[in-house]
Design a protein around this motif. Sequence first.
Motif, PDB file in Angstrom:
ATOM      1  N   ALA A 173      47.025  66.795  49.043  1.00  0.00           N
ATOM      2  CA  ALA A 173      48.178  65.918  49.232  1.00  0.00           C
ATOM      3  C   ALA A 173      48.561  65.300  47.899  1.00  0.00           C
ATOM      4  O   ALA A 173      47.755  65.217  46.965  1.00  0.00           O
ATOM      5  CB  ALA A 173      47.866  64.829  50.255  1.00  0.00           C
ATOM      6  N   LEU A 174      49.810  64.846  47.821  1.00  0.00           N
ATOM      7  CA  LEU A 174      50.348  64.211  46.625  1.00  0.00           C
ATOM      8  C   LEU A 174      51.086  62.953  47.041  1.00  0.00           C
ATOM      9  O   LEU A 174      51.808  62.940  48.042  1.00  0.00           O
ATOM     10  CB  LEU A 174      51.301  65.159  45.891  1.00  0.00           C
ATOM     11  N   ASN A 175      50.913  61.893  46.274  1.00  0.00           N
ATOM     12  CA  ASN A 175      51.546  60.602  46.558  1.00  0.00           C
ATOM     13  C   ASN A 175      52.083  60.051  45.236  1.00  0.00           C
ATOM     14  O   ASN A 175      51.360  60.002  44.248  1.00  0.00           O
ATOM     15  CB  ASN A 175      50.492  59.653  47.157  1.00  0.00           C
ATOM     16  N   LEU A 176      53.340  59.651  45.223  1.00  0.00           N
ATOM     17  CA  LEU A 176      53.899  59.094  43.993  1.00  0.00           C
ATOM     18  C   LEU A 176      54.828  57.932  44.294  1.00  0.00           C
ATOM     19  O   LEU A 176      55.440  57.849  45.359  1.00  0.00           O
ATOM     20  CB  LEU A 176      54.630  60.165  43.189  1.00  0.00           C
ATOM     21  N   GLU A 177      54.917  57.031  43.332  1.00  0.00           N
ATOM     22  CA  GLU A 177      55.862  55.921  43.359  1.00  0.00           C
ATOM     23  C   GLU A 177      56.373  55.716  41.940  1.00  0.00           C
ATOM     24  O   GLU A 177      55.614  55.827  40.977  1.00  0.00           O
ATOM     25  CB  GLU A 177      55.204  54.645  43.871  1.00  0.00           C
ATOM     26  N   GLN A 178      57.669  55.465  41.815  1.00  0.00           N
ATOM     27  CA  GLN A 178      58.248  55.337  40.488  1.00  0.00           C
ATOM     28  C   GLN A 178      59.356  54.300  40.492  1.00  0.00           C
ATOM     29  O   GLN A 178      60.347  54.441  41.205  1.00  0.00           O
ATOM     30  CB  GLN A 178      58.808  56.689  40.015  1.00  0.00           C
ATOM     31  N   ASP A 179      59.171  53.258  39.700  1.00  0.00           N
ATOM     32  CA  ASP A 179      60.219  52.278  39.502  1.00  0.00           C
ATOM     33  C   ASP A 179      61.194  52.824  38.458  1.00  0.00           C
ATOM     34  O   ASP A 179      60.784  53.488  37.508  1.00  0.00           O
ATOM     35  CB  ASP A 179      59.600  50.967  39.016  1.00  0.00           C
ATOM     36  N   LEU A 180      62.477  52.552  38.637  1.00  0.00           N
ATOM     37  CA  LEU A 180      63.484  53.118  37.746  1.00  0.00           C
ATOM     38  C   LEU A 180      63.946  52.106  36.700  1.00  0.00           C
ATOM     39  O   LEU A 180      65.143  51.882  36.490  1.00  0.00           O
ATOM     40  CB  LEU A 180      64.665  53.647  38.554  1.00  0.00           C
ATOM     41  N   GLY A 181      63.005  51.468  36.069  1.00  0.00           N
ATOM     42  CA  GLY A 181      63.286  50.622  34.921  1.00  0.00           C
ATOM     43  C   GLY A 181      64.147  49.421  35.237  1.00  0.00           C
ATOM     44  O   GLY A 181      63.868  48.655  36.164  1.00  0.00           O
ATOM     45  N   ASP A 182      65.220  49.254  34.492  1.00  0.00           N
ATOM     46  CA  ASP A 182      66.086  48.094  34.634  1.00  0.00           C
ATOM     47  C   ASP A 182      67.009  48.170  35.839  1.00  0.00           C
ATOM     48  O   ASP A 182      67.678  47.189  36.174  1.00  0.00           O
ATOM     49  CB  ASP A 182      66.931  47.914  33.368  1.00  0.00           C
ATOM     50  N   SER A 183      67.086  49.305  36.487  1.00  0.00           N
ATOM     51  CA  SER A 183      67.931  49.426  37.679  1.00  0.00           C
ATOM     52  C   SER A 183      67.223  48.792  38.869  1.00  0.00           C
ATOM     53  O   SER A 183      65.999  48.586  38.851  1.00  0.00           O
ATOM     54  CB  SER A 183      68.220  50.896  37.973  1.00  0.00           C
ATOM     55  N   PRO A 184      67.948  48.489  39.948  1.00  0.00           N
ATOM     56  CA  PRO A 184      67.310  47.902  41.129  1.00  0.00           C
ATOM     57  C   PRO A 184      66.652  48.925  42.045  1.00  0.00           C
ATOM     58  O   PRO A 184      66.239  48.577  43.144  1.00  0.00           O
ATOM     59  CB  PRO A 184      68.490  47.223  41.836  1.00  0.00           C
ATOM     60  N   PHE A 185      66.536  50.159  41.606  1.00  0.00           N
ATOM     61  CA  PHE A 185      66.049  51.216  42.483  1.00  0.00           C
ATOM     62  C   PHE A 185      64.627  51.642  42.133  1.00  0.00           C
ATOM     63  O   PHE A 185      64.183  51.545  40.989  1.00  0.00           O
ATOM     64  CB  PHE A 185      66.975  52.428  42.422  1.00  0.00           C
ATOM     65  N   ALA A 186      63.927  52.126  43.141  1.00  0.00           N
ATOM     66  CA  ALA A 186      62.605  52.720  42.982  1.00  0.00           C
ATOM     67  C   ALA A 186      62.486  53.871  43.974  1.00  0.00           C
ATOM     68  O   ALA A 186      63.176  53.898  44.997  1.00  0.00           O
ATOM     69  CB  ALA A 186      61.504  51.693  43.221  1.00  0.00           C
ATOM     70  N   LEU A 187      61.603  54.823  43.678  1.00  0.00           N
ATOM     71  CA  LEU A 187      61.423  56.010  44.501  1.00  0.00           C
ATOM     72  C   LEU A 187      59.976  56.118  44.954  1.00  0.00           C
ATOM     73  O   LEU A 187      59.056  55.676  44.273  1.00  0.00           O
ATOM     74  CB  LEU A 187      61.800  57.273  43.720  1.00  0.00           C
ATOM     75  N   PHE A 188      59.773  56.730  46.111  1.00  0.00           N
ATOM     76  CA  PHE A 188      58.421  57.069  46.556  1.00  0.00           C
ATOM     77  C   PHE A 188      58.471  58.418  47.248  1.00  0.00           C
ATOM     78  O   PHE A 188      59.517  58.848  47.757  1.00  0.00           O
ATOM     79  CB  PHE A 188      57.844  56.000  47.488  1.00  0.00           C
ATOM     80  N   ALA A 189      57.334  59.105  47.288  1.00  0.00           N
ATOM     81  CA  ALA A 189      57.277  60.407  47.956  1.00  0.00           C
ATOM     82  C   ALA A 189      55.831  60.738  48.297  1.00  0.00           C
ATOM     83  O   ALA A 189      54.894  60.307  47.615  1.00  0.00           O
ATOM     84  CB  ALA A 189      57.868  61.502  47.071  1.00  0.00           C
ATOM     85  N   ARG A 190      55.669  61.509  49.361  1.00  0.00           N
ATOM     86  CA  ARG A 190      54.386  62.076  49.747  1.00  0.00           C
ATOM     87  C   ARG A 190      54.611  63.533  50.155  1.00  0.00           C
ATOM     88  O   ARG A 190      55.645  63.872  50.722  1.00  0.00           O
ATOM     89  CB  ARG A 190      53.762  61.319  50.935  1.00  0.00           C
ATOM     90  N   ALA A 191      53.624  64.377  49.892  1.00  0.00           N
ATOM     91  CA  ALA A 191      53.673  65.764  50.333  1.00  0.00           C
ATOM     92  C   ALA A 191      52.248  66.233  50.554  1.00  0.00           C
ATOM     93  O   ALA A 191      51.313  65.739  49.914  1.00  0.00           O
ATOM     94  CB  ALA A 191      54.388  66.653  49.312  1.00  0.00           C
ATOM     95  N   GLY A 192      52.073  67.191  51.461  1.00  0.00           N
ATOM     96  CA  GLY A 192      50.727  67.669  51.713  1.00  0.00           C
ATOM     97  C   GLY A 192      50.687  68.914  52.567  1.00  0.00           C
ATOM     98  O   GLY A 192      51.643  69.237  53.293  1.00  0.00           O
ATOM     99  N   TRP A 193      49.547  69.626  52.466  1.00  0.00           N
ATOM    100  CA  TRP A 193      49.308  70.846  53.235  1.00  0.00           C
ATOM    101  C   TRP A 193      47.870  70.834  53.715  1.00  0.00           C
ATOM    102  O   TRP A 193      46.956  70.420  52.989  1.00  0.00           O
ATOM    103  CB  TRP A 193      49.563  72.083  52.376  1.00  0.00           C
ATOM    104  N   CYS A 194      47.662  71.305  54.942  1.00  0.00           N
ATOM    105  CA  CYS A 194      46.323  71.406  55.530  1.00  0.00           C
ATOM    106  C   CYS A 194      46.145  72.791  56.119  1.00  0.00           C
ATOM    107  O   CYS A 194      47.083  73.355  56.704  1.00  0.00           O
ATOM    108  CB  CYS A 194      46.126  70.338  56.600  1.00  0.00           C
ATOM    109  N   SER A 195      44.953  73.346  55.983  1.00  0.00           N
ATOM    110  CA  SER A 195      44.696  74.710  56.459  1.00  0.00           C
ATOM    111  C   SER A 195      44.580  74.804  57.970  1.00  0.00           C
ATOM    112  O   SER A 195      44.681  75.894  58.532  1.00  0.00           O
ATOM    113  CB  SER A 195      43.412  75.246  55.816  1.00  0.00           C
ATOM    114  N   ALA A 196      44.374  73.683  58.653  1.00  0.00           N
ATOM    115  CA  ALA A 196      44.181  73.712  60.107  1.00  0.00           C
ATOM    116  C   ALA A 196      45.527  73.778  60.821  1.00  0.00           C
ATOM    117  O   ALA A 196      46.442  73.011  60.524  1.00  0.00           O
ATOM    118  CB  ALA A 196      43.413  72.487  60.566  1.00  0.00           C
ATOM    119  N   GLU A 197      45.644  74.697  61.774  1.00  0.00           N
ATOM    120  CA  GLU A 197      46.842  74.776  62.604  1.00  0.00           C
ATOM    121  C   GLU A 197      46.649  74.062  63.934  1.00  0.00           C
ATOM    122  O   GLU A 197      47.604  73.596  64.540  1.00  0.00           O
ATOM    123  CB  GLU A 197      47.225  76.228  62.843  1.00  0.00           C
TER     124      GLU A 197
END
Length: 437
Positions: A307-331
């Motif tokens: 899995a991957l998890n990220l968060e990023q503030d966009l500096g002087d702007s009022p915006f920020a981003l976040f995201a998650r992604a992942g894969w599992c072998s179990a069906e």
Amino acid sequence: MKTSYLIPALMTCSGLCMVGLASAAVSDVAPVVEAPTEGKGSILNDIDLFGDEYGDESTPIPNDALTRALTDLHKSAYEKARLQFVLEQAFLYTRGQHSAPETASSQSWYKLHAQAGLQLISSDRHQGTWIKSELSGSVAMNRHTHRTTLDDSWGASGPANCDVFEDGYFYIPELLLTQGFLDGRLVIMGGIVNQTNYFDANTYANSTFGQFGGAPFVNNQVLPLGDSNFGFVTQYQFNENWFVQIGGNMMDNEPQRNPFHNTRGDCFNVIGEIGWTHEKALGIGTGTYRLQPFMFHADGENHGGVALNLEQDLGDSPFALFARAGWCSAEVGNVCGAEVQASAGVIFKKPLEVMTGLKEADGNFLGVGFSVSKPDGDTLAEEHSAHDREMILECTYSFSITPYCLIQPAFQYVKNPSGRDDVDSASIFSIQCVVTM
């Protein structure tokens, strides 16, 4: 339950939680506990401890009698008894499209989450020995909801609010000992562990008490995170930017049951996390990126994923981003809820002030998140349609009234809930009042 590392408009912190919607100004009445030395366990301290700085003088009611009493209480508790605690309560009302048969379209809930940390050896706050405990629960506030939960009502693979359980359902997700070494750069803990308190943290999408409520925005649904079970966590901070965690939990015991009587070793997990946090290293704002390999054993089989998890503030702007992604072998037999998931969102900090110029509390934000997942086969209906991708859109606005109280309306749209043929896409409106002490 996911720990609220930051309570919007309540507390400030350094290291991992350096920026974002909870970067509140500390008022004159706020108890200030000495911050860790930069680079010496500051990241791990932000993950593991909570609630030692309170107050946001930018709220409409910044310094009322209750605020002063509560800040004095927290300061006194730590100075006299080496006790830290946070108590979150929410009154939640939801109303949505009547998707699943024989369930209520409107529901009212009371949610409770409490954490406490007691320092047993007080030579140093970050080097010492702590005992930590946690309590979570929910109560239905109208007679129509006592036999259902939010995921039952709309047929989704995860609840529309992760801290709504059954009526009158309370349990202890965590009770453990933790010990810090090397000025807090090395932390070892063991006991009854709630893994969601340490792995997959995110400043912008982490807790239902003031942030997003939908399951994909609180934790990655491919991660087999467990609580109420015996486990361990080891954390090490290399420097100001890099840290690593590894943990393992038994998964046999169910919440509300005694792990001493229900742990057989038939189901367990091992989770790793390596993280990088920076201040304007990319030429924009601060951010944190986490990579999480994992494995788990269930039903006699071993499964793994990443899995991957990220968060990023966009500096002087009022915006920020976040995201998650992942894969599992179990069906099938997947203890985490989804085979594949990707979610992302944008945070608009102090939107009214930006658009109108009217003064707004520092913790106020407008958030929009979108998730696409392939639910685990056990979650899908036996006769599910070919459309087995579940999509969730959530939009929420958090408005702080006092340093300890906020109002939060939210809207969710769930398309293809669990890929089931017996339910339709759901539209869910909710509003909650969160009181933190």
